[in-house]
Design a protein around this motif. Structure first.
Motif, short mmCIF file in Angstrom:
data_model
loop_
_atom_site.label_atom_id
_atom_site.label_comp_id
_atom_site.label_asym_id
_atom_site.label_seq_id
_atom_site.Cartn_x
_atom_site.Cartn_y
_atom_site.Cartn_z
N GLN A 8 0.85 -1.19 0.00
CA GLN A 8 0.00 0.00 0.00
C GLN A 8 0.88 1.24 0.00
N PHE A 9 0.41 2.25 -0.72
CA PHE A 9 1.03 3.56 -0.65
C PHE A 9 0.13 4.42 0.20
N THR A 62 1.42 10.51 2.69
CA THR A 62 2.56 11.08 3.41
C THR A 62 3.19 10.10 4.40
N ASN A 63 2.58 8.94 4.61
CA ASN A 63 3.12 7.97 5.56
C ASN A 63 3.98 6.90 4.90
N GLY A 64 4.23 7.02 3.61
CA GLY A 64 5.13 6.12 2.93
C GLY A 64 4.48 4.86 2.39
N ILE A 65 5.30 3.83 2.22
CA ILE A 65 4.90 2.58 1.58
C ILE A 65 5.00 1.45 2.59
N ILE A 66 4.02 0.56 2.56
CA ILE A 66 4.13 -0.68 3.34
C ILE A 66 3.99 -1.86 2.38
N VAL A 67 4.71 -2.91 2.67
CA VAL A 67 4.72 -4.10 1.82
C VAL A 67 4.54 -5.32 2.71
N ALA A 74 5.94 3.56 -7.81
CA ALA A 74 5.35 4.29 -8.94
C ALA A 74 4.21 5.18 -8.45
N HIS A 75 3.39 4.67 -7.52
CA HIS A 75 2.34 5.51 -6.93
C HIS A 75 2.95 6.72 -6.24
N GLN A 76 4.03 6.52 -5.52
CA GLN A 76 4.68 7.61 -4.80
C GLN A 76 5.19 8.67 -5.77
N ILE A 77 5.83 8.26 -6.84
CA ILE A 77 6.36 9.20 -7.83
C ILE A 77 5.21 10.00 -8.45
N MET A 81 7.55 -9.37 -3.33
CA MET A 81 7.86 -8.17 -2.55
C MET A 81 8.52 -7.12 -3.43
N LYS A 82 9.46 -7.57 -4.27
CA LYS A 82 10.16 -6.65 -5.17
C LYS A 82 9.16 -5.98 -6.12
N ASN A 83 8.25 -6.77 -6.68
CA ASN A 83 7.24 -6.21 -7.58
C ASN A 83 6.31 -5.24 -6.86
N ALA A 84 5.93 -5.57 -5.64
CA ALA A 84 5.05 -4.70 -4.86
C ALA A 84 5.75 -3.37 -4.54
N ILE A 85 7.02 -3.45 -4.19
CA ILE A 85 7.79 -2.24 -3.89
C ILE A 85 7.87 -1.34 -5.12
#
Length: 54
Positions: free
Chosen positions: A6-7, A10-15, A33-36, A24-28
């Protein structure tokens, strides 16, 4: 967590750490991409301003 990741604005990414390494690599990469998009698009900036106004 039932999601792979999940993105959270402002609280970042969790995997999900229970997934195998490749998932995990694909999820990150996907959540990054959502963050960008959140940072670099007008829509993302509008969402940021709405979050701050809550």
């Amino acid at each position: 967590m039932s999601d792979e990741g999940q993105f959270r604005n402002t609280n970042g990414i969790i995997v999900n750490s229970q997934d195998d390494r490749e998932r995990m690599k694909n999820a990150i990469e996907h959540e990054y991409a959502h963050q960008i998009l959140y940072i670099l698009t007008t829509y993302g900036q509008m969402m940021l301003m709405l979050e701050k106004n809550k």
